[in-house]
Design an enzyme around this catalytic site. Structure first.
Site, PDB file in Angstrom:
ATOM      1  N   THR A 194      43.314 -17.593  16.532  1.00 19.42           N
ATOM      2  CA  THR A 194      44.286 -17.657  17.620  1.00 19.42           C
ATOM      3  C   THR A 194      45.377 -16.602  17.467  1.00 19.42           C
ATOM      4  O   THR A 194      45.613 -16.070  16.383  1.00 19.42           O
ATOM      5  CB  THR A 194      44.929 -19.052  17.700  1.00 19.42           C
ATOM      6  OG1 THR A 194      45.641 -19.323  16.494  1.00 19.42           O
ATOM      7  CG2 THR A 194      43.878 -20.122  17.928  1.00 19.42           C
ATOM      8  N   ASP A 195      46.056 -16.335  18.569  1.00 22.10           N
ATOM      9  CA  ASP A 195      47.175 -15.399  18.548  1.00 22.10           C
ATOM     10  C   ASP A 195      48.488 -16.171  18.555  1.00 22.10           C
ATOM     11  O   ASP A 195      48.500 -17.403  18.408  1.00 22.10           O
ATOM     12  CB  ASP A 195      47.084 -14.414  19.713  1.00 22.10           C
ATOM     13  CG  ASP A 195      47.160 -15.076  21.083  1.00 22.10           C
ATOM     14  OD1 ASP A 195      47.579 -16.261  21.174  1.00 22.10           O
ATOM     15  OD2 ASP A 195      46.804 -14.416  22.072  1.00 22.10           O
ATOM     16  N   LEU A 196      49.572 -15.481  18.727  1.00 22.52           N
ATOM     17  CA  LEU A 196      50.901 -16.088  18.675  1.00 22.52           C
ATOM     18  C   LEU A 196      51.072 -17.221  19.688  1.00 22.52           C
ATOM     19  O   LEU A 196      51.765 -18.194  19.423  1.00 22.52           O
ATOM     20  CB  LEU A 196      51.960 -14.999  18.920  1.00 22.52           C
ATOM     21  CG  LEU A 196      53.409 -15.416  18.837  1.00 22.52           C
ATOM     22  CD1 LEU A 196      53.740 -15.939  17.436  1.00 22.52           C
ATOM     23  CD2 LEU A 196      54.314 -14.249  19.178  1.00 22.52           C
ATOM     24  N   SER A 197      50.366 -17.127  20.820  1.00 18.54           N
ATOM     25  CA  SER A 197      50.496 -18.149  21.861  1.00 18.54           C
ATOM     26  C   SER A 197      49.612 -19.367  21.616  1.00 18.54           C
ATOM     27  O   SER A 197      49.653 -20.324  22.381  1.00 18.54           O
ATOM     28  CB  SER A 197      50.175 -17.538  23.228  1.00 18.54           C
ATOM     29  OG  SER A 197      48.818 -17.184  23.295  1.00 18.54           O
ATOM     30  N   ILE A 226      46.239 -19.366  21.608  1.00 21.68           N
ATOM     31  CA  ILE A 226      44.924 -19.280  22.241  1.00 21.68           C
ATOM     32  C   ILE A 226      44.073 -18.275  21.468  1.00 21.68           C
ATOM     33  O   ILE A 226      44.586 -17.444  20.722  1.00 21.68           O
ATOM     34  CB  ILE A 226      45.010 -18.922  23.739  1.00 21.68           C
ATOM     35  CG1 ILE A 226      45.628 -17.545  23.947  1.00 21.68           C
ATOM     36  CG2 ILE A 226      45.774 -19.989  24.507  1.00 21.68           C
ATOM     37  CD1 ILE A 226      45.577 -17.056  25.388  1.00 21.68           C
TER      38      ILE A 226
END
Length: 149
Positions: A27-30, A32
């Site tokens: 996942t990334d910072l958000s 997702i």
């Protein structure tokens, strides 16, 4: 005693099904799944599909015959996957050519389509030039393409 083995997908008709789970590292910072990680999931599914179908990519490479390289990739992202989602990568051979194979891949979460992709994998000689795929590989792909018909 049972030996633990890596996950292997399976064929259902002409479709190869390969399950993955989304981990924190995907996942990334958000929160997702980072867009490039879908490409990793699909690469694993394609490699597994070929192995299960009897295509020995490693032997071809080590024997100096050649290897597959992605020649064309069209991806449409429709909805995001999130941490801990169970995903299914569904792959099917669409077209077999002398030196390449076209594969349709979908990343699913249950019945929901998250990613839709079309991949052309070209068979390449060690020199980097396209070459005909081994005849037994073409036979394996033809058998896969005919399973659902």
């Amino acid at each position: 005693m049972t030996t633990d083995l890596p996950q292997t997908g399976r064929f259902e008709g002409r479709e190869h099904r390969f399950a993955v789970r989304v981990y924190f590292e995907d996942t990334d910072l958000s929160g997702i799944v980072y867009h490039a990680n879908y490409l990793r999931y699909m690469e694993r599914a394609r490699s597994d599909m070929l192995r299960v179908a009897g295509v020995d990519q490693r032997a071809a490479f080590e024997g100096g015959e050649g290897f597959y390289a992605v020649r064309d990739l069209r991806v449409r992202y429709r909805a995001p996957a999130r941490l801990d989602d169970a995903l299914l990568i569904v792959s099917a051979v669409e077209e077999i050519r002398a030196a390449s194979v076209l594969i349709h891949q979908r990343v699913m979460r249950g019945a929901e389509l998250l990613v839709d992709a079309h991949v052309e994998a070209a068979f390449v000689a060690p020199s980097g030039r396209p070459r005909r795929q081994p005849a037994n590989w073409i036979e394996a792909f033809n058998a896969l393409a005919e399973k659902g018909n």
